[in-house]
Design an enzyme around this catalytic site. Structure first.
Site, PDB file in Angstrom:
ATOM      1  N   PRO A  80     -16.147 -24.712  20.495  1.00 54.34           N
ATOM      2  CA  PRO A  80     -15.532 -26.032  20.326  1.00 54.34           C
ATOM      3  C   PRO A  80     -15.532 -26.787  21.660  1.00 54.34           C
ATOM      4  O   PRO A  80     -15.082 -26.237  22.672  1.00 54.34           O
ATOM      5  CB  PRO A  80     -14.103 -25.734  19.870  1.00 54.34           C
ATOM      6  CG  PRO A  80     -13.998 -24.276  19.653  1.00 54.34           C
ATOM      7  CD  PRO A  80     -15.198 -23.599  20.255  1.00 54.34           C
ATOM      8  N   GLY A  82     -14.512 -29.278  24.696  1.00 55.13           N
ATOM      9  CA  GLY A  82     -13.221 -29.744  25.217  1.00 55.13           C
ATOM     10  C   GLY A  82     -12.113 -28.730  24.992  1.00 55.13           C
ATOM     11  O   GLY A  82     -10.935 -29.037  25.118  1.00 55.13           O
ATOM     12  N   GLY A  84     -11.750 -25.775  26.640  1.00 58.21           N
ATOM     13  CA  GLY A  84     -11.472 -24.897  27.789  1.00 58.21           C
ATOM     14  C   GLY A  84     -12.233 -23.594  27.720  1.00 58.21           C
ATOM     15  O   GLY A  84     -11.971 -22.671  28.481  1.00 58.21           O
ATOM     16  N   LEU A  85     -13.200 -23.497  26.802  1.00 59.61           N
ATOM     17  CA  LEU A  85     -13.958 -22.248  26.646  1.00 59.61           C
ATOM     18  C   LEU A  85     -15.346 -22.341  27.267  1.00 59.61           C
ATOM     19  O   LEU A  85     -16.222 -21.525  26.970  1.00 59.61           O
ATOM     20  CB  LEU A  85     -14.062 -21.876  25.161  1.00 59.61           C
ATOM     21  CG  LEU A  85     -12.717 -21.586  24.486  1.00 59.61           C
ATOM     22  CD1 LEU A  85     -12.900 -21.256  23.021  1.00 59.61           C
ATOM     23  CD2 LEU A  85     -11.995 -20.448  25.194  1.00 59.61           C
ATOM     24  N   GLY A  86     -15.565 -23.329  28.109  1.00 61.13           N
ATOM     25  CA  GLY A  86     -16.811 -23.384  28.880  1.00 61.13           C
ATOM     26  C   GLY A  86     -17.998 -23.934  28.107  1.00 61.13           C
ATOM     27  O   GLY A  86     -19.142 -23.552  28.385  1.00 61.13           O
ATOM     28  N   SER A  87     -17.739 -24.851  27.169  1.00 55.32           N
ATOM     29  CA  SER A  87     -18.871 -25.369  26.384  1.00 55.32           C
ATOM     30  C   SER A  87     -19.830 -26.187  27.249  1.00 55.32           C
ATOM     31  O   SER A  87     -21.048 -26.063  27.109  1.00 55.32           O
ATOM     32  CB  SER A  87     -18.405 -26.176  25.177  1.00 55.32           C
ATOM     33  OG  SER A  87     -17.813 -27.362  25.591  1.00 55.32           O
ATOM     34  N   ALA A  89     -20.459 -25.794  30.426  1.00 55.10           N
ATOM     35  CA  ALA A  89     -21.235 -24.860  31.258  1.00 55.10           C
ATOM     36  C   ALA A  89     -22.317 -24.186  30.430  1.00 55.10           C
ATOM     37  O   ALA A  89     -23.458 -24.013  30.894  1.00 55.10           O
ATOM     38  CB  ALA A  89     -20.316 -23.819  31.880  1.00 55.10           C
ATOM     39  N   ALA A  90     -21.985 -23.813  29.200  1.00 54.43           N
ATOM     40  CA  ALA A  90     -22.981 -23.127  28.356  1.00 54.43           C
ATOM     41  C   ALA A  90     -24.103 -24.077  27.946  1.00 54.43           C
ATOM     42  O   ALA A  90     -25.274 -23.669  27.897  1.00 54.43           O
ATOM     43  CB  ALA A  90     -22.304 -22.516  27.135  1.00 54.43           C
ATOM     44  N   ASP A 130     -17.520 -21.177  35.857  1.00 59.00           N
ATOM     45  CA  ASP A 130     -17.993 -21.290  34.461  1.00 59.00           C
ATOM     46  C   ASP A 130     -19.499 -21.070  34.370  1.00 59.00           C
ATOM     47  O   ASP A 130     -19.986 -20.330  33.513  1.00 59.00           O
ATOM     48  CB  ASP A 130     -17.686 -22.690  33.901  1.00 59.00           C
ATOM     49  CG  ASP A 130     -16.219 -22.905  33.633  1.00 59.00           C
ATOM     50  OD1 ASP A 130     -15.401 -22.123  34.134  1.00 59.00           O
ATOM     51  OD2 ASP A 130     -15.895 -23.879  32.918  1.00 59.00           O
TER      52      ASP A 130
HETATM   53  O1  PMV Z   1     -11.753 -25.913  31.193  1.00 58.47           O
HETATM   54  P1  PMV Z   1     -13.036 -25.585  31.872  1.00 58.47           P
HETATM   55  O2  PMV Z   1     -13.907 -24.715  31.100  1.00 58.47           O
HETATM   56  O3  PMV Z   1     -13.737 -26.838  32.353  1.00 58.47           O
HETATM   57  O4  PMV Z   1     -12.640 -24.714  33.183  1.00 58.47           O
HETATM   58  C1  PMV Z   1     -12.282 -25.326  34.378  1.00 58.47           C
HETATM   59  C2  PMV Z   1     -11.907 -24.330  35.446  1.00 58.47           C
HETATM   60  C3  PMV Z   1     -11.373 -25.022  36.700  1.00 58.47           C
HETATM   61  O5  PMV Z   1     -10.994 -23.971  37.603  1.00 58.47           O
HETATM   62  C4  PMV Z   1     -10.142 -25.848  36.382  1.00 58.47           C
HETATM   63  C5  PMV Z   1     -12.409 -25.905  37.354  1.00 58.47           C
HETATM   64  C6  PMV Z   1     -13.554 -25.156  37.999  1.00 58.47           C
HETATM   65  O6  PMV Z   1     -14.620 -25.771  38.144  1.00 58.47           O
HETATM   66  O7  PMV Z   1     -13.415 -23.981  38.377  1.00 58.47           O
END
Ligand code: PMV
Length: 308
Positions: A80, A82, A84-87, A89-90, A130
């Protein structure tokens, strides 16, 4: 045609603090993004002409990696966005992976470094946590010092991050998605503003750094009660840094009975929390009753891989 897939992640300890030079520990999860690329007569993403504002990560990935003819890129995701699971980055790692493969240059360290540059371009401020976790998979410790299991080093300005492999035992996590979307960049920026204004918050950052190192030991020992305690403490410290959300607190509290511990994961401000549990069904039910969406995840999964 070249295709590559890459996993999402949970940050077990150290989000936000890692942007400011502290360590972080992240685990790859069994939700993935797949990207495929083929040469075309115009740049297109998922069947539509590419628009750099809309397709920011893919457009930046092309700028960073690609100097060939126009390409068509298609993505498919089970993460999903937004959440917080690294979408993002993936998406970045799988797209860069497909581009490097098409060029015949895909090794995992180059992939991780280029993917970090892409995320940094788009978000303006980011650590490689990430992107390196999505590239390597399994578990990843990012740290200012180089230690056992060293994989590669990434730097930006004054900041240096050493990326390490971390062995992950069989741990069960449930992700609780608040349904509140939150962008990472502004949250990271708000922590910087807070740290400039209130020097005492630096102590919270130092304590998060200690928690990460104790957490790495606890992961190695598969010491779930210790991990749970550290997760709850890390959650409180993230609230002190202003990246919490009432819904995250509600979901964390809901897991008290059935989980060893719980905390927000990723950027916060909404997004998701994670709970470490031996009873994923009971914990999922508790999260749902509190108004969250529960997703049971396996951790320590494979990193970026070529797809046919
Ligand atoms: O919520 P995400 O998947 O964008 O994780 C961010 C992690 C942070 O430490 C807040 C930012 C980073 O680049 O490390």
């Amino acid at each position: 045609m070249a295709a590559c897939s890459a996993p999402g992640k949970i940050i077990l300890f150290g989000e936000h603090a890692v942007v400011f030079g502290k360590p972080a520990l992240a685990l790859a999860i069994d939700l993935r993004v797949r990207a495929s690329l083929s040469v075309s007569d115009q740049y297109a993403v998922n069947g539509h002409p590419m628009r750099p504002k809309l397709h920011s990560y893919i457009s930046a990935a092309l700028d960073e990696t690609w100097n060939g003819p126009p390409v068509r890129i298609s993505t498919w995701s089970s993460i999903p966005s937004g959440s917080g699971l690294g979408s993002s980055a993936a998406v970045t790692v799988s797209s860069v992976g497909a581009m490097l493969t098409e060029k015949g240059e895909c090794d995992v360290a180059t992939l991780a470094k280029k993917a970090f540059e892409v995320e940094f371009r788009v978000q303006k401020r980011a650590s490689p946590t990430d992107t390196s976790t999505s590239a390597h998979g399994k578990g990843v410790l990012v740290s200012p010092e180089q230690g056992d299991g060293f994989l590669w080093r990434i730097s930006k300005g004054q900041q240096v991050w050493n990326v390490h492999h971390c062995e992950v035992p069989d741990l069960k996590f449930v992700v609780g998605y608040t349904g509140v979307r939150a962008a990472t960049g502004p949250l990271v920026d708000s922590v910087r503003v807070l740290l400039d204004a209130d020097k005492d918050r630096r102590e919270d950052l130092d304590r998060i750094g200690d928690i990460v190192l104790q957490g790495v030991d606890a992961v190695r020992r598969a010491d779930k009660p210790a991990l749970g305690r550290l997760m709850l403490e890390n959650h409180g410290l993230l609230n002190n840094l202003g990246v919490g959300h009432p819904m995250l607190d509600k979901l964390v509290a809901a897991c008290e009975e059935s989980a060893y511990g719980a905390k927000l994961t990723g950027a916060g401000g909404g997004g998701s929390m994670i709970a470490l549990t031996d009873d994923p069904e009971r914990t999922s039910a508790a999260i749902r009753r509190a108004g969250g969406k529960a997703i049971v995840v396996s951790v320590g999964c494979e990193g970026a891989r070529l797809e046919s």
